[in-house]
Write a protein that holds these residues in place. Structure first.
Motif, PDB file in Angstrom:
ATOM      1  N   SER A 134       0.837  -1.191   0.000  1.00 47.00           N
ATOM      2  CA  SER A 134       0.000   0.000   0.000  1.00 47.00           C
ATOM      3  C   SER A 134       0.872   1.240   0.000  1.00 47.00           C
ATOM      4  CB  SER A 134      -0.903  -0.007   1.242  1.00 47.00           C
ATOM      5  OG  SER A 134      -1.733   1.127   1.288  1.00 47.00           O
ATOM      6  N   ASP A 135       0.479   2.238  -0.776  1.00 41.74           N
ATOM      7  CA  ASP A 135       1.214   3.514  -0.839  1.00 41.74           C
ATOM      8  C   ASP A 135       2.674   3.319  -1.223  1.00 41.74           C
ATOM      9  OD1 ASP A 135      -1.095   4.895  -0.005  1.00 41.74           O
ATOM     10  OD2 ASP A 135      -0.618   4.535   2.100  1.00 41.74           O
ATOM     11  N   GLY A 136       2.936   2.350  -2.108  1.00 44.63           N
ATOM     12  CA  GLY A 136       4.289   2.133  -2.587  1.00 44.63           C
ATOM     13  C   GLY A 136       5.202   1.445  -1.602  1.00 44.63           C
ATOM     14  N   ARG A 137       4.647   0.913  -0.504  1.00 46.52           N
ATOM     15  CA  ARG A 137       5.454   0.231   0.489  1.00 46.52           C
ATOM     16  C   ARG A 137       4.830  -1.118   0.842  1.00 46.52           C
ATOM     17  NH1 ARG A 137       8.200   3.568   5.205  1.00 46.52           N
ATOM     18  NH2 ARG A 137       9.388   1.640   5.053  1.00 46.52           N
ATOM     19  N   THR A 138       5.648  -2.003   1.403  1.00 49.38           N
ATOM     20  CA  THR A 138       5.168  -3.282   1.889  1.00 49.38           C
ATOM     21  C   THR A 138       5.034  -3.209   3.403  1.00 49.38           C
ATOM     22  OG1 THR A 138       6.199  -4.480   0.067  1.00 49.38           O
ATOM     23  CG2 THR A 138       5.628  -5.755   2.011  1.00 49.38           C
ATOM     24  N   HIS A 139       3.894  -3.673   3.912  1.00 47.13           N
ATOM     25  CA  HIS A 139       3.617  -3.600   5.345  1.00 47.13           C
ATOM     26  C   HIS A 139       3.341  -5.003   5.880  1.00 47.13           C
ATOM     27  CE1 HIS A 139       2.974   0.807   4.924  1.00 47.13           C
ATOM     28  NE2 HIS A 139       2.462   0.455   3.765  1.00 47.13           N
ATOM     29  N   LYS A 140       3.892  -5.315   7.034  1.00 47.68           N
ATOM     30  CA  LYS A 140       3.672  -6.589   7.705  1.00 47.68           C
ATOM     31  C   LYS A 140       2.688  -6.334   8.847  1.00 47.68           C
ATOM     32  CE  LYS A 140       6.275 -10.265  10.062  1.00 47.68           C
ATOM     33  NZ  LYS A 140       7.645 -10.687  10.485  1.00 47.68           N
ATOM     34  N   VAL A 141       1.466  -6.846   8.690  1.00 44.54           N
ATOM     35  CA  VAL A 141       0.387  -6.531   9.627  1.00 44.54           C
ATOM     36  C   VAL A 141      -0.048  -7.792  10.365  1.00 44.54           C
ATOM     37  CG1 VAL A 141      -1.968  -5.642   9.830  1.00 44.54           C
ATOM     38  CG2 VAL A 141      -0.406  -4.654   8.140  1.00 44.54           C
ATOM     39  N   ASN A 142      -0.057  -7.724  11.683  1.00 47.52           N
ATOM     40  CA  ASN A 142      -0.554  -8.834  12.487  1.00 47.52           C
ATOM     41  C   ASN A 142      -2.051  -9.003  12.232  1.00 47.52           C
ATOM     42  OD1 ASN A 142      -1.536 -10.451  14.701  1.00 47.52           O
ATOM     43  ND2 ASN A 142       0.363  -9.995  15.776  1.00 47.52           N
ATOM     44  N   GLN A 143      -2.469 -10.208  11.871  1.00 47.68           N
ATOM     45  CA  GLN A 143      -3.869 -10.427  11.534  1.00 47.68           C
ATOM     46  C   GLN A 143      -4.797 -10.183  12.727  1.00 47.68           C
ATOM     47  OE1 GLN A 143      -5.174 -13.520   8.942  1.00 47.68           O
ATOM     48  NE2 GLN A 143      -3.144 -13.884   8.087  1.00 47.68           N
ATOM     49  N   ASN A 144      -4.289 -10.372  13.942  1.00 51.16           N
ATOM     50  CA  ASN A 144      -5.116 -10.113  15.117  1.00 51.16           C
ATOM     51  C   ASN A 144      -5.541  -8.650  15.208  1.00 51.16           C
ATOM     52  OD1 ASN A 144      -5.128 -12.749  16.310  1.00 51.16           O
ATOM     53  ND2 ASN A 144      -2.999 -12.420  16.898  1.00 51.16           N
ATOM     54  N   SER A 145      -4.741  -7.753  14.620  1.00 49.57           N
ATOM     55  CA  SER A 145      -5.040  -6.320  14.712  1.00 49.57           C
ATOM     56  C   SER A 145      -6.020  -5.862  13.639  1.00 49.57           C
ATOM     57  CB  SER A 145      -3.750  -5.500  14.593  1.00 49.57           C
ATOM     58  OG  SER A 145      -3.250  -5.538  13.256  1.00 49.57           O
ATOM     59  N   ILE A 146      -6.339  -6.720  12.690  1.00 48.60           N
ATOM     60  CA  ILE A 146      -7.243  -6.343  11.602  1.00 48.60           C
ATOM     61  C   ILE A 146      -8.692  -6.407  12.070  1.00 48.60           C
ATOM     62  CG2 ILE A 146      -8.080  -6.936   9.295  1.00 48.60           C
ATOM     63  CD1 ILE A 146      -5.296  -8.092   8.717  1.00 48.60           C
ATOM     64  N   LEU A 147      -9.440  -5.335  11.855  1.00 53.45           N
ATOM     65  CA  LEU A 147     -10.864  -5.291  12.201  1.00 53.45           C
ATOM     66  C   LEU A 147     -11.698  -5.921  11.095  1.00 53.45           C
ATOM     67  CD1 LEU A 147     -11.044  -1.614  13.522  1.00 53.45           C
ATOM     68  CD2 LEU A 147     -10.913  -3.707  14.886  1.00 53.45           C
ATOM     69  N   TYR A 148     -11.528  -5.410   9.875  1.00 52.05           N
ATOM     70  CA  TYR A 148     -12.296  -5.948   8.754  1.00 52.05           C
ATOM     71  C   TYR A 148     -11.665  -5.538   7.429  1.00 52.05           C
ATOM     72  CZ  TYR A 148     -14.440  -1.262   8.326  1.00 52.05           C
ATOM     73  OH  TYR A 148     -14.660   0.086   8.167  1.00 52.05           O
ATOM     74  N   LEU A 149     -12.100  -6.190   6.360  1.00 52.34           N
ATOM     75  CA  LEU A 149     -11.692  -5.873   4.999  1.00 52.34           C
ATOM     76  C   LEU A 149     -12.930  -5.500   4.204  1.00 52.34           C
ATOM     77  CD1 LEU A 149      -9.775  -8.323   6.124  1.00 52.34           C
ATOM     78  CD2 LEU A 149      -8.867  -8.280   3.809  1.00 52.34           C
TER      79      LEU A 149
END
Length: 229
Positions: A134-149
């Motif tokens: 996203s925004d020209g960068r790669t981000h490593k996101v913990n799935q537990n922190s995701i609310l929704y898609l």
């Protein structure tokens, strides 16, 4: 083997063409190539490949190690292409974080094996995380922190407890990357983390941030997963 896209940084056109031909035969998607660091960084930001193959020794002011340092900052995975290297360069390489090394000269079999092993280890190491571009960068996101898609045409929004990301993939594609024990489809345009559901009505799910539409066809599955959580 998961379908992945690859970008090649190699200043010898014949070697670059050989690599591309071998990768295409194995079913990989080669999205581009470059002979120098500046061009590579511009292309990578635009094309957002999954994996970069980086020749350590490149002509010009910047070499493959310089590129690797930038890729490390952006958390973009890469493999080095390497032949004999001087001591000073080896010392610089030690400060970087490649997935591995492909030693020149290589065979088609060794190229494939190195990529498959490196990518397998990468996915194992990042189990429980979602890798977002996203925004020209790669981000490593913990799935537990995701609310929704949430679907957005051929893109998808990923909302976490702290921020949101717009990623260049469909909701269907992103849902396939999720931990199935954590997420459930609530609506054709929404996938929700069940651990963040605080309430439910006939046609809505309630999170801390906002209500999410709940379709009648998905309600039974949502209730089943909530009871098991």
């Amino acid at each position: 083997m998961k379908f992945i896209s690859i970008y090649i940084v190699e200043d010898e056109p014949l070697i670059a063409a050989t690599i591309e031909t071998a990768l295409l035969k194995q079913g990989y998607n080669v999205v581009g190539d470059a002979e120098d660091v500046i061009t590579a960084l511009k292309d990578i930001a635009q094309l957002q490949p999954d994996l970069i193959l980086v020749d350590i020794q490149l002509d010009g002011d910047k070499d493959g190690v310089d590129l690797a340092i930038e890729l490390d900052k952006q958390q973009i995975p890469y493999l080095y292409l390497t032949s004999q290297t001087d001591f000073e360069t080896i010392e610089r390489v030690k400060a970087t974080q490649p997935l591995g090394y492909i030693v020149k000269p290589f065979t088609e079999h060794s190229l494939r094996s190195n990529i498959e092993l490196a990518w397998h280890n990468y996915e194992e190491e990042n189990a429980g995380f979602l890798i977002l571009k996203s925004d020209g960068r790669t981000h490593k996101v913990n799935q537990n922190s995701i609310l929704y898609l949430k679907a957005f045409d051929n893109y998808c929004y990923v909302y976490t407890t702290t921020r949101s990301y717009l990623v260049p993939h469909t909701l269907k594609y992103m849902s396939e990357q999720l931990n199935s024990s954590l997420f459930v489809q609530a609506h054709r345009s929404y996938w929700v983390n069940i651990n963040h559901i605080e309430g439910i009505e006939s046609n809505k799910l309630f999170l801390k941030t906002e209500p999410i539409p709940l379709s009648a066809s998905q309600k039974k599955e949502v209730m089943r997963k909530l009871k098991r959580s």
